[in-house]
Design a protein around this motif. Sequence first.
Motif, PDB file in Angstrom:
ATOM      1  N   ARG A 177      41.182  43.729  34.196  1.00  0.00           N
ATOM      2  CA  ARG A 177      39.964  42.926  34.263  1.00  0.00           C
ATOM      3  C   ARG A 177      40.286  41.455  34.518  1.00  0.00           C
ATOM      4  NH1 ARG A 177      37.408  43.780  28.359  1.00  0.00           N
ATOM      5  NH2 ARG A 177      35.717  42.479  29.141  1.00  0.00           N
ATOM      6  N   SER A 178      39.266  40.643  34.614  1.00  0.00           N
ATOM      7  CA  SER A 178      39.372  39.235  34.979  1.00  0.00           C
ATOM      8  C   SER A 178      40.189  38.426  33.969  1.00  0.00           C
ATOM      9  CB  SER A 178      37.965  38.645  35.093  1.00  0.00           C
ATOM     10  OG  SER A 178      37.995  37.244  35.121  1.00  0.00           O
ATOM     11  N   SER A 181      38.776  37.230  30.520  1.00  0.00           N
ATOM     12  CA  SER A 181      38.815  38.082  29.331  1.00  0.00           C
ATOM     13  C   SER A 181      39.707  37.463  28.256  1.00  0.00           C
ATOM     14  CB  SER A 181      39.364  39.467  29.695  1.00  0.00           C
ATOM     15  OG  SER A 181      39.761  40.179  28.549  1.00  0.00           O
ATOM     16  N   ARG A 213      42.862  46.184  43.322  1.00  0.00           N
ATOM     17  CA  ARG A 213      41.653  45.516  43.794  1.00  0.00           C
ATOM     18  C   ARG A 213      41.534  44.229  43.009  1.00  0.00           C
ATOM     19  NH1 ARG A 213      36.951  48.962  40.535  1.00  0.00           N
ATOM     20  NH2 ARG A 213      37.568  48.251  38.467  1.00  0.00           N
ATOM     21  N   GLN A 214      40.666  43.343  43.415  1.00  0.00           N
ATOM     22  CA  GLN A 214      40.393  42.152  42.622  1.00  0.00           C
ATOM     23  C   GLN A 214      39.754  42.572  41.293  1.00  0.00           C
ATOM     24  OE1 GLN A 214      41.105  38.787  42.993  1.00  0.00           O
ATOM     25  NE2 GLN A 214      42.439  39.618  44.591  1.00  0.00           N
ATOM     26  N   PRO A 215      40.071  41.900  40.204  1.00  0.00           N
ATOM     27  CA  PRO A 215      39.507  42.283  38.896  1.00  0.00           C
ATOM     28  C   PRO A 215      37.998  42.392  38.945  1.00  0.00           C
ATOM     29  CG  PRO A 215      41.231  40.635  38.613  1.00  0.00           C
ATOM     30  CD  PRO A 215      41.007  40.765  40.096  1.00  0.00           C
ATOM     31  N   ASP A 216      37.505  43.469  38.341  1.00  0.00           N
ATOM     32  CA  ASP A 216      36.069  43.729  38.371  1.00  0.00           C
ATOM     33  C   ASP A 216      35.699  44.544  37.139  1.00  0.00           C
ATOM     34  OD1 ASP A 216      33.427  43.864  39.350  1.00  0.00           O
ATOM     35  OD2 ASP A 216      33.824  45.830  40.239  1.00  0.00           O
ATOM     36  N   GLY A 217      34.709  44.060  36.381  1.00  0.00           N
ATOM     37  CA  GLY A 217      34.222  44.811  35.234  1.00  0.00           C
ATOM     38  C   GLY A 217      35.083  44.671  33.994  1.00  0.00           C
ATOM     39  N   ASP A 221      35.616  49.929  32.803  1.00  0.00           N
ATOM     40  CA  ASP A 221      35.534  50.027  34.260  1.00  0.00           C
ATOM     41  C   ASP A 221      36.904  50.252  34.893  1.00  0.00           C
ATOM     42  OD1 ASP A 221      32.656  49.514  34.704  1.00  0.00           O
ATOM     43  OD2 ASP A 221      33.128  47.600  33.764  1.00  0.00           O
ATOM     44  N   GLN A 222      37.962  49.746  34.251  1.00  0.00           N
ATOM     45  CA  GLN A 222      39.314  49.979  34.763  1.00  0.00           C
ATOM     46  C   GLN A 222      39.672  51.460  34.612  1.00  0.00           C
ATOM     47  OE1 GLN A 222      39.937  47.145  36.261  1.00  0.00           O
ATOM     48  NE2 GLN A 222      38.266  46.302  35.014  1.00  0.00           N
ATOM     49  N   THR A 230      40.895  54.660  42.518  1.00  0.00           N
ATOM     50  CA  THR A 230      41.049  53.293  43.031  1.00  0.00           C
ATOM     51  C   THR A 230      42.428  52.736  42.692  1.00  0.00           C
ATOM     52  OG1 THR A 230      38.679  52.939  42.735  1.00  0.00           O
ATOM     53  CG2 THR A 230      40.045  50.971  43.039  1.00  0.00           C
ATOM     54  N   LYS A 358      41.929  35.911  39.117  1.00  0.00           N
ATOM     55  CA  LYS A 358      40.555  35.417  38.933  1.00  0.00           C
ATOM     56  C   LYS A 358      39.762  36.335  38.026  1.00  0.00           C
ATOM     57  CE  LYS A 358      40.625  33.110  43.411  1.00  0.00           C
ATOM     58  NZ  LYS A 358      40.006  32.995  44.749  1.00  0.00           N
TER      59      LYS A 358
END
Length: 358
Positions: A177-178, A181, A213-217, A221-222, A230, A358
């Motif tokens: 995640r981002s 966090s 992928r770019q951090p998301d959620g 979600d990971q 993914t 990010k």
Amino acid sequence: MKFPKLFKPFLVSAALAIGLAGCSAQKTTTEEEASGPQKAENQEVNIYTARHYDADDEIYKKFTEETGIKVNVVKGEAEELIERLKREGESTEADLFITVDGGVLANAKQNGIFQPVSSEIINENVPENLRDAENNWIGMGTRARIIAYSKERVSPEELSTYEDLTNEKWKGRLLVRSSTSLYNQSLLASFIELNGEEQAEQWAQGIVNNFARQPDGGDRDQAKAIAAGTGDIAIMNTYYVGLLANSEDPEEVKVADSIGVFFPNQETNGTHVNISGIGLTKHSKNKENATKLIEYITGVEAQEFLAANNFEFPVNPQAQKPELLESWGEFKMQELNFDTLGEHNKKAIEIFNKTGWK
């Protein structure tokens, strides 16, 4: 598997919107009072909490039923609640501040909003390494930041340490995640403390290079992204795996079934563990009641309830863990003063920004 609840579910009987600078907080009061000799007339304890879990609310309810002490709860974000406590000063109604993350607890301590708690019961309930050195805050639950992996595409023998996640074999396969966090910030802060800033930056850059992928959620979600193909591995907290495994959504249960849990760095300095904690506010008006509540939360019954319903590791060594947590086995914890997570937080954020996480 569904674990039986130790306490009956309850409904919060009153809610009051509280104005909070930059946010909206909610105040709830447990209304039912205990009957019989344990009833305590006109007694209460007031909590400002950044933990928004139903399991916590149920524990407050059970505490009221057993003691007659009303529990009033204001919920908000940790930083906003700390600022509110500073602004209110001696006029605050808050007796306890509860939050997740050792860095946040350290920040609260540095801002002078706590006073030490004196209780032999608490000292017996919670080991020294899970309390502030001066008992300014007390741990109430921990969660390990582990490596989750696809059971189909990854063998646990391929996994070893956090450092190995920068290996090129994981390029395009790693999910996280981002950098906003708190869990990631404290993880990197722990590396700064243990390995120095240079190595911590190299690690962060290596992780960015291997992003699937770019951090998301969030953490859940990971895990879902692993199940979707993914990525193959993810950095996440253990308790999210428990929440997925015990979800009412069968698709989330499938996600949990598809991933394995690996505790890294068992041959070196151990797996990073973060903590939720409770602090007695400096200007508490109900100090005795607040201390009783901390004693209750850290007692065996409440600890086992939190473990079975929120899937956090209990801080009380006498508390039994639910089957899922037991199935993961024992693991070596990273030995670290939680204050250092707050001390290195700013530098961790700088490194994240520099490396493009990010």
